[in-house]
Design an enzyme around this catalytic site. Structure first.
Site, PDB file in Angstrom:
ATOM      1  CE1 TYR A  90       0.430   1.806   4.228  1.00 33.79           C
ATOM      2  CE2 TYR A  90       0.642  -0.549   4.564  1.00 33.79           C
ATOM      3  CZ  TYR A  90       0.824   0.739   5.014  1.00 33.79           C
ATOM      4  OH  TYR A  90       1.403   0.986   6.237  1.00 33.79           O
ATOM      5  CB  CYS A  91       1.422   4.042  -1.803  1.00 36.76           C
ATOM      6  SG  CYS A  91       0.124   4.193  -3.033  1.00 36.76           S
ATOM      7  CB  ALA A  92      -0.286   8.292  -0.087  1.00 38.66           C
ATOM      8  CB  CYS A  96      -0.237   7.322  -4.011  1.00 39.19           C
ATOM      9  SG  CYS A  96       1.458   6.758  -3.819  1.00 39.19           S
ATOM     10  CB  ILE A 120      -2.282   5.991   4.490  1.00 40.68           C
ATOM     11  CG1 ILE A 120      -1.009   5.218   4.830  1.00 40.68           C
ATOM     12  CG2 ILE A 120      -2.633   6.952   5.600  1.00 40.68           C
ATOM     13  CD1 ILE A 120      -1.032   4.476   6.144  1.00 40.68           C
TER      14      ILE A 120
END
Length: 146
Positions: A90-92, A96, A120
């Protein structure tokens, strides 16, 4: 003849095609809720990677995630994990593409991988807490496989 909306102007796919596509998407993605359930209730049969970078990881990350920026995913940093280990990245959030970049790198290394597309943002939107414990990453591992 009535005008069609932009939504209906292009006909929907045949139901059989839609079924195949949407069923296949579960092979590539998992959602925040399912990750949270596995982390909370088990089994946790995957490694969760936060691929945003150490500074963002330290500011708050999904509990149990390891810090490994997508640009630093190389074979030597994954050596401690069996070859069939499933990685969830996962990222932002939806704006993203870091998680997709991480998924490409993992797939190039022959590793099973799924995206957690909400990142997130999705995690927080679901009402789940972030963690800020002591550094817990694989960032300090050697980088011989670059």
């Amino acid at each position: 003849m009535s005008a069609k909306s932009h939504v209906a102007a292009i006909p929907a796919a045949a139901s059989s095609d839609a079924l195949a596509r949407f069923e296949a998407s579960f092979s590539y993605e998992t959602d925040c809720w399912d990750v949270h359930d596995a982390l909370t209730n088990g089994p946790q049969d995957f490694v969760l990677l936060d691929v945003r970078g150490t500074e963002k990881y330290a500011a708050g990350h999904v509990p149990g995630a390891l810090d490994l920026a997508h640009r630093k995913i190389i074979g030597s940093k994954l050596a401690e994990f069996p070859a069939d280990t499933l990685f969830v990245v996962y990222c932002a959030g939806p704006h993203c593409n870091g998680a997709a970049r991480a998924a490409v790198r993992l797939a190039q290394l022959g590793r099973p991988v799924k995206l957690m597309p909400g990142g997130i943002t999705g995690w927080v939107d679901e009402g789940f807490a972030l963690s800020k414990p002591a550094f817990k990453g694989i960032e300090s591992m050697p980088a011989e496989d670059q």
